[in-house]
Design a protein around this motif. Structure first.
Motif, PDB file in Angstrom:
ATOM      1  N   LYS A   1       0.810  -1.224   0.000  1.00 26.48           N
ATOM      2  CA  LYS A   1       0.000   0.000   0.000  1.00 26.48           C
ATOM      3  C   LYS A   1       0.844   1.276   0.000  1.00 26.48           C
ATOM      4  CE  LYS A   1      -4.204  -1.819   2.144  1.00 26.48           C
ATOM      5  NZ  LYS A   1      -5.131  -1.716   3.302  1.00 26.48           N
ATOM      6  N   VAL A   2       1.935   1.272   0.764  1.00 27.83           N
ATOM      7  CA  VAL A   2       2.797   2.461   0.797  1.00 27.83           C
ATOM      8  C   VAL A   2       3.425   2.685  -0.577  1.00 27.83           C
ATOM      9  CG1 VAL A   2       4.878   3.472   1.794  1.00 27.83           C
ATOM     10  CG2 VAL A   2       3.251   2.279   3.273  1.00 27.83           C
ATOM     11  N   VAL A   3       3.943   1.624  -1.173  1.00 31.33           N
ATOM     12  CA  VAL A   3       4.569   1.709  -2.497  1.00 31.33           C
ATOM     13  C   VAL A   3       3.554   2.158  -3.550  1.00 31.33           C
ATOM     14  CG1 VAL A   3       5.674   0.332  -4.313  1.00 31.33           C
ATOM     15  CG2 VAL A   3       6.315  -0.012  -1.922  1.00 31.33           C
ATOM     16  N   TYR A   4       2.381   1.551  -3.512  1.00 34.89           N
ATOM     17  CA  TYR A   4       1.302   1.900  -4.445  1.00 34.89           C
ATOM     18  C   TYR A   4       0.948   3.379  -4.344  1.00 34.89           C
ATOM     19  CZ  TYR A   4      -3.363   1.584  -6.629  1.00 34.89           C
ATOM     20  OH  TYR A   4      -4.465   1.761  -7.426  1.00 34.89           O
ATOM     21  N   ASN A   5       0.813   3.872  -3.118  1.00 33.86           N
ATOM     22  CA  ASN A   5       0.455   5.281  -2.917  1.00 33.86           C
ATOM     23  C   ASN A   5       1.580   6.228  -3.309  1.00 33.86           C
ATOM     24  OD1 ASN A   5      -2.311   5.956  -1.321  1.00 33.86           O
ATOM     25  ND2 ASN A   5      -1.660   3.874  -0.892  1.00 33.86           N
TER      26      ASN A   5
ATOM     27  N   LEU B   1      21.249   5.694  -4.942  1.00 35.18           N
ATOM     28  CA  LEU B   1      21.570   7.120  -4.967  1.00 35.18           C
ATOM     29  C   LEU B   1      23.084   7.347  -5.044  1.00 35.18           C
ATOM     30  CD1 LEU B   1      19.980   9.894  -4.496  1.00 35.18           C
ATOM     31  CD2 LEU B   1      20.622   9.620  -2.104  1.00 35.18           C
ATOM     32  N   MET B   2      23.832   6.526  -4.321  1.00 33.80           N
ATOM     33  CA  MET B   2      25.285   6.661  -4.300  1.00 33.80           C
ATOM     34  C   MET B   2      25.915   6.243  -5.632  1.00 33.80           C
ATOM     35  SD  MET B   2      26.108   7.927  -1.396  1.00 33.80           S
ATOM     36  CE  MET B   2      27.876   7.665  -1.440  1.00 33.80           C
ATOM     37  N   ARG B   3      25.256   5.331  -6.335  1.00 31.06           N
ATOM     38  CA  ARG B   3      25.803   4.804  -7.580  1.00 31.06           C
ATOM     39  C   ARG B   3      25.450   5.652  -8.797  1.00 31.06           C
ATOM     40  NH1 ARG B   3      25.423  -1.652  -8.390  1.00 31.06           N
ATOM     41  NH2 ARG B   3      26.747  -2.331  -6.656  1.00 31.06           N
ATOM     42  N   ARG B   4      24.354   6.386  -8.696  1.00 34.13           N
ATOM     43  CA  ARG B   4      23.817   7.059  -9.881  1.00 34.13           C
ATOM     44  C   ARG B   4      23.737   8.560  -9.660  1.00 34.13           C
ATOM     45  NH1 ARG B   4      21.631   2.782 -13.116  1.00 34.13           N
ATOM     46  NH2 ARG B   4      21.209   4.391 -14.650  1.00 34.13           N
ATOM     47  N   PRO B   5      24.740   9.304 -10.100  1.00 36.27           N
ATOM     48  CA  PRO B   5      24.790  10.741  -9.857  1.00 36.27           C
ATOM     49  C   PRO B   5      23.667  11.531 -10.513  1.00 36.27           C
ATOM     50  CG  PRO B   5      26.522  10.067 -11.381  1.00 36.27           C
ATOM     51  CD  PRO B   5      25.930   8.816 -10.827  1.00 36.27           C
ATOM     52  N   GLU B   6      22.958  10.923 -11.481  1.00 37.41           N
ATOM     53  CA  GLU B   6      21.870  11.641 -12.135  1.00 37.41           C
ATOM     54  C   GLU B   6      20.627  11.733 -11.250  1.00 37.41           C
ATOM     55  OE1 GLU B   6      21.321   7.366 -13.772  1.00 37.41           O
ATOM     56  OE2 GLU B   6      22.903   8.612 -12.904  1.00 37.41           O
ATOM     57  N   ILE B   7      20.577  10.983 -10.152  1.00 35.71           N
ATOM     58  CA  ILE B   7      19.421  11.044  -9.255  1.00 35.71           C
ATOM     59  C   ILE B   7      19.501  12.341  -8.441  1.00 35.71           C
ATOM     60  CG2 ILE B   7      18.214   9.974  -7.325  1.00 35.71           C
ATOM     61  CD1 ILE B   7      19.225   7.267  -8.294  1.00 35.71           C
ATOM     62  N   SER B   8      18.508  13.190  -8.621  1.00 38.28           N
ATOM     63  CA  SER B   8      18.570  14.521  -8.010  1.00 38.28           C
ATOM     64  C   SER B   8      17.774  14.638  -6.716  1.00 38.28           C
ATOM     65  CB  SER B   8      18.078  15.579  -9.005  1.00 38.28           C
ATOM     66  OG  SER B   8      16.760  15.283  -9.429  1.00 38.28           O
ATOM     67  N   GLY B   9      16.945  13.639  -6.407  1.00 42.35           N
ATOM     68  CA  GLY B   9      16.155  13.713  -5.184  1.00 42.35           C
ATOM     69  C   GLY B   9      15.719  12.339  -4.733  1.00 42.35           C
ATOM     70  N   PHE B  10      15.436  12.212  -3.434  1.00 45.57           N
ATOM     71  CA  PHE B  10      14.998  10.918  -2.920  1.00 45.57           C
ATOM     72  C   PHE B  10      13.932  11.098  -1.851  1.00 45.57           C
ATOM     73  CE2 PHE B  10      18.342  12.075   0.097  1.00 45.57           C
ATOM     74  CZ  PHE B  10      17.802  11.708   1.316  1.00 45.57           C
ATOM     75  N   VAL B  11      13.138  10.057  -1.683  1.00 43.77           N
ATOM     76  CA  VAL B  11      12.191   9.957  -0.577  1.00 43.77           C
ATOM     77  C   VAL B  11      12.460   8.623   0.111  1.00 43.77           C
ATOM     78  CG1 VAL B  11       9.778   9.779   0.121  1.00 43.77           C
ATOM     79  CG2 VAL B  11      10.435  11.375  -1.696  1.00 43.77           C
TER      80      VAL B  11
ATOM     81  N   GLU C   1      -2.778   8.446   4.024  1.00 43.15           N
ATOM     82  CA  GLU C   1      -3.101   9.654   3.258  1.00 43.15           C
ATOM     83  C   GLU C   1      -2.277  10.840   3.739  1.00 43.15           C
ATOM     84  OE1 GLU C   1      -7.065  12.347   2.530  1.00 43.15           O
ATOM     85  OE2 GLU C   1      -7.323  10.165   2.551  1.00 43.15           O
ATOM     86  N   GLU C   2      -2.087  10.950   5.045  1.00 42.99           N
ATOM     87  CA  GLU C   2      -1.280  12.043   5.597  1.00 42.99           C
ATOM     88  C   GLU C   2       0.168  11.934   5.145  1.00 42.99           C
ATOM     89  OE1 GLU C   2       0.106  13.876   9.949  1.00 42.99           O
ATOM     90  OE2 GLU C   2      -1.281  12.172   9.866  1.00 42.99           O
ATOM     91  N   MET C   3       0.712  10.714   5.205  1.00 45.09           N
ATOM     92  CA  MET C   3       2.093  10.495   4.778  1.00 45.09           C
ATOM     93  C   MET C   3       2.266  10.830   3.302  1.00 45.09           C
ATOM     94  SD  MET C   3       4.287   8.306   3.022  1.00 45.09           S
ATOM     95  CE  MET C   3       3.427   6.723   2.891  1.00 45.09           C
ATOM     96  N   THR C   4       1.341  10.323   2.474  1.00 47.51           N
ATOM     97  CA  THR C   4       1.418  10.563   1.034  1.00 47.51           C
ATOM     98  C   THR C   4       1.323  12.054   0.727  1.00 47.51           C
ATOM     99  OG1 THR C   4       0.349   8.423   0.663  1.00 47.51           O
ATOM    100  CG2 THR C   4       0.456   9.922  -1.201  1.00 47.51           C
ATOM    101  N   GLY C   5       0.457  12.761   1.445  1.00 44.05           N
ATOM    102  CA  GLY C   5       0.314  14.202   1.244  1.00 44.05           C
ATOM    103  C   GLY C   5       1.593  14.958   1.543  1.00 44.05           C
ATOM    104  N   LYS C   6       2.282  14.557   2.595  1.00 46.47           N
ATOM    105  CA  LYS C   6       3.550  15.214   2.950  1.00 46.47           C
ATOM    106  C   LYS C   6       4.607  14.965   1.885  1.00 46.47           C
ATOM    107  CE  LYS C   6       2.922  15.348   7.989  1.00 46.47           C
ATOM    108  NZ  LYS C   6       3.135  16.795   8.168  1.00 46.47           N
ATOM    109  N   VAL C   7       4.624  13.742   1.369  1.00 44.93           N
ATOM    110  CA  VAL C   7       5.568  13.428   0.290  1.00 44.93           C
ATOM    111  C   VAL C   7       5.269  14.280  -0.945  1.00 44.93           C
ATOM    112  CG1 VAL C   7       6.303  11.645  -1.351  1.00 44.93           C
ATOM    113  CG2 VAL C   7       6.058  11.075   1.083  1.00 44.93           C
ATOM    114  N   GLU C   8       3.995  14.361  -1.312  1.00 43.16           N
ATOM    115  CA  GLU C   8       3.621  15.159  -2.483  1.00 43.16           C
ATOM    116  C   GLU C   8       4.037  16.612  -2.337  1.00 43.16           C
ATOM    117  OE1 GLU C   8      -0.001  14.867  -4.749  1.00 43.16           O
ATOM    118  OE2 GLU C   8      -0.600  13.084  -3.617  1.00 43.16           O
TER     119      GLU C   8
END
Length: 217
Positions: free
Chosen positions: A44-48, A118-128, A197-204
């Motif tokens: 569910k977390v991954v899906y959201n 993230l450490m292997r791929r310098p093109e990744i500009s952000g993470f969650v 829903e609260e967690m997903t909203g904060k991520v968004e």
């Protein structure tokens, strides 16, 4: 959403890919929790998280690590799973060669794999990183952490205790050139059952604020 099968380092990998019409749409790869404890791309977390990124205009891929669902291979203690994640990012980039940004988001075990990617791929500009299990896995490879990102966890998480997550965050915050945002969801356990829903909203909101700034610069 189209099902996809793409080549991995140990056989075929099964995923769900959700594209965008814009040719320069940013990319997001979503990583699921521990395969040996019921973790799949349909968690569910991954899906959201998948749909949160897609609502923000990202082309999104989530997939099953080796040995899960229709993905071939066997669990490999994180080593092979990191290779799977790299292959998934390659696949996503081939489908979207003009993407203006790349992000990775992971939940629990997936957060650990995502931070290594993230450490292997310098093109990744952000993470969650959602509920990173800092009590179970060594995160010392983040030295230095190459990108800014969001760490989010539940106040009542017994799988990945908040005190261990805080130590990880404090360590990351000492590094120059990046900004780590840390958000704790009150009353939430490891799976955010009543606070999804609260967690997903904060991520968004976090991702939206970051991409708006980077697109403007």
């Amino acid at each position: 959403m189209p099902e996809v099968i793409f080549p991995g380092p140990d056989g075929r990998l099964e995923g769900r890919y959700h594209p965008q019409k814009a040719k320069d749409a940013p990319l997001a790869l979503i990583l699921h929790p521990h395969p040996q404890f019921g973790g799949t791309m349909n968690n569910k977390v991954v899906y959201n998280l998948h749909y949160a990124f897609h609502r923000l205009g990202f082309a999104v891929l989530r997939f099953n690590f080796r040995g899960v669902g229709r993905s071939q291979g066997e669990f490999d203690q994180g080593i092979g799973e990191l290779s799977d994640a790299a292959a998934a990012l390659d696949y996503l980039q081939v489908l979207n060669p003009n993407a203006r940004q790349s992000w990775v988001a992971g939940f629990s075990f997936g957060a650990w794999i995502g931070m290594q990617l993230l450490m292997r791929r310098p093109e990744i500009s952000g993470f969650v990183s959602v509920a990173p299990p800092a009590n179970m896995y060594d995160f010392s490879f983040l030295a230095p952490c190459p990108s800014s990102g969001l760490v989010i966890n539940g106040e009542a998480d017994r799988v990945a205790p908040p005190s261990d997550v805080l130590k990880l965050v404090d360590k990351l915050k000492t590094q120059r050139g990046i900004e780590i945002t840390h958000d704790v969801i009150p009353g939430a356990g490891h799976f955010f059952d009543k606070q999804l829903e609260e967690m997903t909203g904060k991520v968004e909101r976090y991702v939206q604020s970051r991409t708006a700034v980077e697109d403007a610069s």
